[in-house]
Design a protein around this motif. Structure first.
Motif, PDB file in Angstrom:
ATOM      1  N   THR A   1       0.761  -1.202   0.106  1.00 56.95           N
ATOM      2  CA  THR A   1       0.139  -0.156  -0.243  1.00 56.95           C
ATOM      3  C   THR A   1       0.802   1.017   0.107  1.00 56.95           C
ATOM      4  N   LYS A   2       0.819   2.092  -1.047  1.00 57.28           N
ATOM      5  CA  LYS A   2       1.390   3.429  -1.245  1.00 57.28           C
ATOM      6  C   LYS A   2       0.305   4.532  -1.132  1.00 57.28           C
ATOM      7  N   THR A   3       0.767   5.572  -0.750  1.00 56.05           N
ATOM      8  CA  THR A   3       0.255   6.867  -1.088  1.00 56.05           C
ATOM      9  C   THR A   3       0.735   7.720  -2.305  1.00 56.05           C
ATOM     10  N   LEU A   4      -0.261   8.046  -3.045  1.00 55.75           N
ATOM     11  CA  LEU A   4       0.211   8.984  -3.987  1.00 55.75           C
ATOM     12  C   LEU A   4      -0.158  10.471  -4.168  1.00 55.75           C
ATOM     13  N   THR A   5       0.543  11.436  -4.106  1.00 58.59           N
ATOM     14  CA  THR A   5       0.033  12.832  -4.080  1.00 58.59           C
ATOM     15  C   THR A   5       0.006  13.511  -5.309  1.00 58.59           C
ATOM     16  N   PHE A   6      -1.086  14.347  -5.721  1.00 57.85           N
ATOM     17  CA  PHE A   6      -1.435  14.835  -6.964  1.00 57.85           C
ATOM     18  C   PHE A   6      -1.420  16.340  -6.436  1.00 57.85           C
ATOM     19  N   THR A   7      -0.568  17.077  -7.063  1.00 57.48           N
ATOM     20  CA  THR A   7      -0.503  18.513  -6.777  1.00 57.48           C
ATOM     21  C   THR A   7      -0.673  19.432  -8.308  1.00 57.48           C
ATOM     22  N   ASN A   8      -1.524  20.389  -7.812  1.00 55.11           N
ATOM     23  CA  ASN A   8      -1.496  21.361  -9.194  1.00 55.11           C
ATOM     24  C   ASN A   8      -0.399  22.246  -9.036  1.00 55.11           C
ATOM     25  N   ASN A   9       0.311  22.283  -9.802  1.00 55.11           N
ATOM     26  CA  ASN A   9       1.487  23.296  -9.852  1.00 55.11           C
ATOM     27  C   ASN A   9       1.415  24.322 -11.055  1.00 55.11           C
ATOM     28  N   GLY A  10       0.097  24.263 -11.692  1.00 58.69           N
ATOM     29  CA  GLY A  10      -0.111  25.193 -12.874  1.00 58.69           C
ATOM     30  C   GLY A  10      -0.661  26.592 -12.265  1.00 58.69           C
ATOM     31  N   SER A  11      -1.449  27.228 -13.121  1.00 62.46           N
ATOM     32  CA  SER A  11      -2.189  28.444 -12.851  1.00 62.46           C
ATOM     33  C   SER A  11      -3.670  28.043 -13.254  1.00 62.46           C
ATOM     34  N   LEU A  12      -3.881  27.213 -13.623  1.00 64.93           N
ATOM     35  CA  LEU A  12      -5.148  26.872 -14.122  1.00 64.93           C
ATOM     36  C   LEU A  12      -5.835  25.674 -13.319  1.00 64.93           C
ATOM     37  N   ALA A  13      -7.011  25.713 -12.979  1.00 64.73           N
ATOM     38  CA  ALA A  13      -7.650  24.716 -12.545  1.00 64.73           C
ATOM     39  C   ALA A  13      -7.684  23.485 -13.010  1.00 64.73           C
ATOM     40  N   ILE A  14      -7.736  22.299 -12.640  1.00 63.14           N
ATOM     41  CA  ILE A  14      -7.800  21.083 -13.136  1.00 63.14           C
ATOM     42  C   ILE A  14      -9.327  20.413 -13.218  1.00 63.14           C
ATOM     43  N   ASP A  15      -9.628  20.139 -14.176  1.00 61.69           N
ATOM     44  CA  ASP A  15     -11.199  19.253 -14.165  1.00 61.69           C
ATOM     45  C   ASP A  15     -11.244  17.938 -13.904  1.00 61.69           C
ATOM     46  N   GLU A  16     -10.409  17.218 -14.486  1.00 58.59           N
ATOM     47  CA  GLU A  16     -10.329  15.646 -14.354  1.00 58.59           C
ATOM     48  C   GLU A  16      -8.721  15.242 -14.237  1.00 58.59           C
ATOM     49  N   ILE A  17      -8.771  14.213 -13.753  1.00 61.06           N
ATOM     50  CA  ILE A  17      -7.441  13.464 -13.639  1.00 61.06           C
ATOM     51  C   ILE A  17      -7.874  12.134 -14.389  1.00 61.06           C
ATOM     52  N   LEU A  18      -7.247  11.763 -15.427  1.00 63.58           N
ATOM     53  CA  LEU A  18      -7.544  10.286 -15.906  1.00 63.58           C
ATOM     54  C   LEU A  18      -6.311   9.465 -16.017  1.00 63.58           C
ATOM     55  N   LEU A  19      -6.577   8.283 -15.678  1.00 58.70           N
ATOM     56  CA  LEU A  19      -5.590   7.052 -15.515  1.00 58.70           C
ATOM     57  C   LEU A  19      -5.628   6.135 -16.697  1.00 58.70           C
TER      58      LEU A  19
END
Length: 206
Positions: free
Chosen positions: A66-84
């Motif tokens: 089990t691992k934890t993955l951290t997603f960070t928005n490092n841009g200037s625009l909001a993110i709508d979806e994250i697809l895998l």
């Protein structure tokens, strides 16, 4: 000069005068104003940490991590979806002559031995690696329509558990388990995460 010639010359001269007046019109007054305008594109930058979640060898049925993955928005625009979506590389079928079917199997058979459980504040799901590999895109975020999944500067965590499933199915008329066919097999699994922008909208000046 005859009256007819004089009349023709007068008409020609008058027409020429009208042409000069119509074609040479210009204005002595004018005014020029300039507005200074600026446009710039924003940035869409998803950062995933860590870059490597699993680096496992010598696994056996029942093992899990089990691992934890951290997603960070490092841009200037909001993110709508994250697809895998996932890519699988380097797999080959390892044969075992002592097994009734020589241990023959497919990549999909091998990937079906592993279950992936995804969990976060906004999303939960579990899939086999085979299911994930057959999806062109899997939506990692669940939010209301038009609501940003990740605003600039924000982060969220996803807990990912990978388990080698246990299957006690035996070959017919044999004491050998069918999962023996996967001994010695392995593959490189690449998890690809794609961030998408929010829909376009009418804008006001900043």
């Amino acid at each position: 000069m005859s009256f007819k010639k004089k009349m023709s010359l007068g008409i020609l001269t008058g027409a020429l005068g009208l042409t000069l007046i119509g074609g040479g019109t210009w204005a002595a007054f004018n005014d020029v104003e300039t507005t200074n305008n600026y446009i710039a594109a924003g940035t869409l930058d998803l950062v995933v940490n860590p870059e490597t979640l699993f680096d496992l060898s010598n696994m056996k049925p029942g093992d899990y991590i089990t691992k934890t993955l951290t997603f960070t928005n490092n841009g200037s625009l909001a993110i709508d979806e994250i697809l895998l979506n996932i890519d699988v590389e380097g797999w080959e079928d390892v044969l075992h002559g002592h097994l009734p079917d020589n241990g023959e199997n497919t990549l999909e058979d091998f990937l079906n031995q592993f279950q992936v459980v995804l969990s976060s504040d906004v999303y939960d799901g579990f899939y086999s690696l085979a299911e994930l590999s057959n999806l062109s895109d899997h939506k990692m975020t669940v939010e209301g329509e038009g609501v940003a999944a990740l605003l600039p500067g924000e982060s969220f965590d996803v807990t990912i558990t990978l388990q080698f499933l246990e299957d006690d199915t035996r070959y017919p008329n044999s004491r050998l388990y069918e999962q023996n066919k996967y001994q010695g097999e392995g593959a490189t699994i690449k998890l690809n995460f794609e961030a998408t922008q929010m829909p376009g909208e009418e804008r006001e000046n900043d």
